[in-house]
Design a protein around this motif. Structure first.
Motif, mmCIF file in Angstrom:
data_model
loop_
_atom_site.group_PDB
_atom_site.id
_atom_site.type_symbol
_atom_site.label_atom_id
_atom_site.label_comp_id
_atom_site.label_asym_id
_atom_site.label_seq_id
_atom_site.Cartn_x
_atom_site.Cartn_y
_atom_site.Cartn_z
ATOM 1 N N GLY A 80 6.296 -4.969 -10.567
ATOM 2 C CA GLY A 80 6.610 -4.290 -9.494
ATOM 3 C C GLY A 80 5.906 -3.605 -8.880
ATOM 4 O O GLY A 80 5.985 -3.273 -7.993
ATOM 5 N N ALA A 81 5.419 -2.791 -9.778
ATOM 6 C CA ALA A 81 3.996 -1.953 -9.679
ATOM 7 C C ALA A 81 3.057 -2.098 -8.680
ATOM 8 O O ALA A 81 1.878 -2.298 -7.743
ATOM 9 N N GLY A 82 2.772 -3.440 -9.364
ATOM 10 C CA GLY A 82 1.808 -4.478 -8.658
ATOM 11 C C GLY A 82 1.845 -5.043 -7.023
ATOM 12 O O GLY A 82 1.302 -4.934 -6.129
ATOM 13 N N SER A 83 3.466 -5.037 -7.300
ATOM 14 C CA SER A 83 3.920 -5.553 -5.892
ATOM 15 C C SER A 83 3.842 -4.586 -4.712
ATOM 16 O O SER A 83 3.974 -4.917 -3.414
ATOM 17 N N LEU A 84 4.674 -3.579 -4.926
ATOM 18 C CA LEU A 84 4.326 -2.595 -4.368
ATOM 19 C C LEU A 84 3.613 -1.677 -3.428
ATOM 20 O O LEU A 84 3.336 -1.576 -2.580
#
Length: 328
Positions: A80-84
């Motif tokens: 999720g952090a990578g996508s954010l």
């Protein structure tokens, strides 16, 4: 305040093994994101998709960055952090359909589980004036809102520009797919291709209303009347929803729509007179955990990437980075 991630260079080619041919099975948001990142890493990529991108489950998504119904938590946080980070960068380009919007996550318990909040911008308790009628508490934050009607065509166009080939075909057996490596990202169709019966559809119904001028989104997962979210995207507002495990139907239920609208309008009175523009049902690819691993297929690497539940968009870029690493 939260530290906002610096956007990475989205046009840079990553290190990889150029010349290898990778087949991606699945043309929804996970398959296309994997295909784009693989092409940027120097691979020759072909996507096998059974549906036009506008007919995929991804096209029904609201889509608010939020890790809904996805596990395991540690991996989901990382993906999720990578996508954010990527969505935050994409929001600078109007063509992508991504915007950064403030909104409220409603809490109905004394000690809400905020496991999803590391790295989120603008995080703070909601004031009384920011809470919808009847909501006891909430968290305010700024999250990406992705208009899938614009984002999916943008993503497909980015794939074409990166040299990704797309063929419309229903894959019956992975052994028939040509390529030095195969990525399986076909959502609910994935399990049958690898003998994995752990997946199940999680039916979600939405109704889209004309936007009376709303900007803020609202998520009320624990609403006693049922899951409720209101996501303004520009000219429309996506209202949901449902999460019915095992329900296979994709026809909107008028009674369910009425209940969704009753919940949404109780929380957001400004929607009372908003006209219904369209409606849709999607089948989220439910699974106890996301499957993202590498195995062997007739002497070739097979990377499985499916079972994202209600968080396919939210996890797409982070998972694609892992897929590229596993292919390598």
């Amino acid at each position: 305040g939260a530290v906002r991630p610096q956007p990475r260079n989205l046009t840079a080619r990553h290190d990889g093994d150029p010349g290898s041919r990778v087949a991606v099975v699945g043309g929804g948001v996970i398959g296309l994101t994997c295909a784009l990142e693989l092409a940027r890493a120097g691979h020759t990529v072909r996507v096998h998709t059974a549906d036009d991108v506008r007919s995929t489950t991804s096209a029904v998504a609201a889509a608010l960055w939020f890790p809904y119904r996805a596990a395991p938590a540690d991996a989901v946080l990382r993906w999720g952090a990578g996508s954010l980070e990527v969505f935050t960068a994409l929001a600078a380009d109007d063509a992508t359909g991504v915007v950064l919007r403030a909104g409220t996550v409603v809490h109905r318990t004394q000690e809400p589980d905020l496991w999803w909040t590391p790295g989120i911008a603008g995080l703070r308790p909601a004031t009384a004036g920011e809470l919808p009628p009847g909501a006891p508490a909430g968290t305010r934050c700024t999250l990406p809102v992705i208009d899938m009607g614009r984002y999916l065509p943008w993503l497909a166009g980015a794939c074409r520009a990166a040299g990704v080939e797309s063929v419309t075909s229903t894959v019956a057996r992975l052994s028939e797919v040509a390529g030095d490596a195969v990525v399986l990202a076909a959502g609910l169709r994935s399990g049958a291709l690898v003998g994995d019966a752990s997946g199940m559809p999680v039916q979600g119904q939405v109704v889209r209303l004309g936007n009376p001028g709303l900007l803020d989104w609202l998520l009320d997962e624990d609403n006693p009347a049922g899951l409720t979210y209101v996501v303004p995207r520009g000219d429309d507002v996506v209202c949901g929803g449902t999460a019915i495990e095992g329900a296979p139907g994709i026809d909107p239920d008028p009674a369910v729509e009425t209940a969704i609208l009753d919940r949404a309008r109780a929380l957001v009175p400004a929607l009372r007179d908003a006209p219904v523009l369209s409606r849709a049902v999607g089948l989220r690819p439910g699974r106890p955990t996301v499957r993202l691993d590498r195995s062997d297929l007739d002497g070739r690497p097979l990377i499985c990437c499916y079972g994202h539940g209600g968080a396919g968009v939210t996890l797409s870029w982070g998972c694609a980075a892992d897929v590229v690493a596993l292919v390598r």
